[in-house]
Design an enzyme around this catalytic site. Structure first.
Site, mmCIF file in Angstrom:
data_model
loop_
_atom_site.group_PDB
_atom_site.id
_atom_site.type_symbol
_atom_site.label_atom_id
_atom_site.label_comp_id
_atom_site.label_asym_id
_atom_site.label_seq_id
_atom_site.Cartn_x
_atom_site.Cartn_y
_atom_site.Cartn_z
ATOM 1 C CG HIS A 1 -0.470 0.030 2.536
ATOM 2 N ND1 HIS A 1 -0.301 1.209 3.220
ATOM 3 C CD2 HIS A 1 -0.100 -0.946 3.391
ATOM 4 C CE1 HIS A 1 0.137 0.943 4.443
ATOM 5 N NE2 HIS A 1 0.285 -0.353 4.570
ATOM 6 C CG ASP B 1 2.423 0.633 7.837
ATOM 7 O OD1 ASP B 1 2.112 0.121 6.752
ATOM 8 O OD2 ASP B 1 1.668 0.656 8.829
ATOM 9 C CD GLU C 1 -2.924 -1.681 5.129
ATOM 10 O OE1 GLU C 1 -2.807 -2.742 5.746
ATOM 11 O OE2 GLU C 1 -2.689 -0.576 5.688
ATOM 12 C CD GLU C 2 -1.800 2.104 7.521
ATOM 13 O OE1 GLU C 2 -2.465 1.585 8.442
ATOM 14 O OE2 GLU C 2 -0.600 1.886 7.339
ATOM 15 C CG ASP D 1 1.881 -3.718 5.157
ATOM 16 O OD1 ASP D 1 2.604 -2.835 5.641
ATOM 17 O OD2 ASP D 1 0.649 -3.581 5.022
ATOM 18 C CG HIS E 1 0.386 2.559 12.583
ATOM 19 N ND1 HIS E 1 -0.980 2.430 12.545
ATOM 20 C CD2 HIS E 1 0.824 2.024 11.426
ATOM 21 C CE1 HIS E 1 -1.337 1.827 11.418
ATOM 22 N NE2 HIS E 1 -0.258 1.560 10.720
#
Ligand code: CO
Ligand code: ZN
Length: 329
Positions: A61, A162, A192-193, A215, A301
C-alpha cells in the site's frame, strides 16, 4: 536503494489522497512495466512477466496514516480526527504537513495531571494562524506526520516505512526481475490504513490465482517488548498468521522453500493484531491463496518507524526468486 526509500517516505499521501505518492511511484515503474494503469480507487497497477501465465498479484500500500481536520476555532486552532490507527502518545510535540504544503505543530489542552496522556480530541494543530480568517486550512483537509528520513547505516528510520518500504521492495523487485513465467501484477494499493479498500477492488478486478502482500510487521526485539519472535536484521518475515488472516499454508511453504533454496535468511511470523492487503486478497471473489512477506519494523504507526536495510534487500531477493520460476501450489 536508500535514496528511493527516502523519496518514497518523504512524500505526503494519507489514505484517500495518494495522488502525490502515485506520481512518484509511476515515474519509477514506468520504464519497468509492460503495462501501467490506475483504477477507479486510485490503485496503480503495473504488469510484468508473461501474458497468459499464472496471474500473481503483489500488493503493497502507498497510503499512510494521517489526520483530518474536523473543526477550526476562532483563533485558527485545528481539531482533528485520525486517518488510520494513530495513538495519541505519538502526537504530542509532533509536526505535520498538509497536502497544500502548510506545516503545523501539535499541541494539547492543559491538564493538571502532567502524567496523563491526552486523548486525540484533546490535541490540536497550530499552523501559526492568528485567527480563523487567516487560516488557510478548512474542515476536511488532511495532513501527515512531518519527519525527515534518517539513515543510521544498517537501520533506516522514516515516518511512513509502513508501507513505503513495501513499495520500495516491489519497485526493486520489478527492476531485478529479468523474466517471469507468470503474469505478475504489482499493485500499489490505496486506502489500506482505513480497511484494505484499494486491495479489495484491485483483487476483484485482476482476479489473481495467487496473492502476496508486502507490508511491515512488528518485532519483539526492543526493551520490554511484547513477546514476538521477529527481530530486525534476521531476514524478511514470512507471515503465518496475523489479526485478519491465516496465510495459505501452500503459499507459506512456497516462500520458505524459495528462501531456503536461495540461502536467504527468513523468520516465521505470528502477529497478534493488525493485518495487510493479503487479507482482502484471500477473501476476494471465490477466494485466493494468499500470503505476505513482511519487513520487520520497530515503532510502527509512529513518526519514526525503523527497518533494517539487509531485511529490505533480502525481501527483494526472496520475491524476485519466487517470481522467476514456475510454481505449483
Ligand atoms: Co499500517
Ligand atoms: Zn501497512
Amino acid at each position: 536503494m536508500k535514496r528511493l526509500i527516502q523519496t518514497l517516505t518523504e512524500t505526503f499521501s494519507p489514505s484517500g489522497y495518494e495522488g502525490a505518492i502515485r506520481d512518484v511511484i509511476r515515474k519509477e515503474v514506468k520504464p519497468l512495466a509492460a503495462e501501467l494503469r490506475v483504477d477507479a480507487l486510485g490503485n496503480l497497477i503495473a504488469r510484468k512477466g508473461t501474458k497468459g501465465g499464472k496471474r500473481i498479484m503483489i500488493a503493497g500500500h502507498m497510503d499512510e496514516i494521517g489526520l483530518i481536520v474536523n473543526h477550526v476555532d476562532e483563533n485558527g486552532f485545528l481539531r482533528f480526527t485520525t486517518i488510520g490507527g494513530i495513538r495519541p502518545h505519538t502526537l504530542t510535540g509532533g509536526r505535520v504537513r498538509f497536502m497544500d504544503g502548510t506545516p503545523g505543530v501539535i499541541g494539547t489542552d492543559f491538564s493538571k495531571d502532567a502524567g496523563r496522556l491526552p486523548a486525540v480530541d484533546q490535541c490540536f494543530i497550530d499552523i501559526g494562524a492568528t485567527s480563523a480568517g487567516d487560516c488557510p486550512i478548512k474542515v476536511g483537509d488532511v495532513c501527515a506526520f512531518e519527519r525527515p528520513f534518517l539513515d543510521l547505516g544498517k537501520r533506516l528510520v522514516a515516518k511512513s516505512m509502513d508501507d513505503r518500504i513495501g513499495c520500495a521492495v516491489m519497485i526493486e523487485t520489478m527492476r531485478a526481475l529479468k523474466s517471469s513465467p507468470h503474469e505478475v501484477y504489482f499493485v500499489f494499493s490505496t486506502q489500506e490504513e482505513v480497511g484494505l479498500r484499494g486491495a479489495q477492488t484491485a483483487t476483484f478486478g485482476l482476479d489473481p490465482e495467487i496473492g502476496i502482500s508486502i507490508d511491515v510487521t512488528l518485532t519483539g526485539d526492543t526493551p520490554k517488548a511484547r513477546q514476538m519472535a521477529v527481530s530486525l536484521g534476521r531476514g524478511p518475515a514470512i507471515k503465518i498468521r496475523d489479526g485478519g488472516m491465516l496465510a495459505d499454508p501452500r503459499v507459506v511453504d512456497w516462500m520458505i522453500r524459495s528462501a531456503e533454496k536461495a540461502r536467504l535468511p527468513y523468520q516465521r511470523e505470528v502477529l497478534e493484531g493488525g493485518t495487510t492487503d493479503a487479507k482482502a486478497m484471500q477473501v476476494s471473489r471465490a477466494g485466493v491463496p494468499a500470503g505476505c512477506i513482511s519487513i520487520p519494523s520497530r515503532y510502527v504507526h509512529s513518526p519514526s518507524e525503523m527497518v533494517d536495510h539487509d531485511d529490505v534487500q533480502n525481501a527483494v531477493k526472496l520475491l524476485t526468486t519466487m517470481l522467476s520460476k514456475p510454481v505449483e501450489l
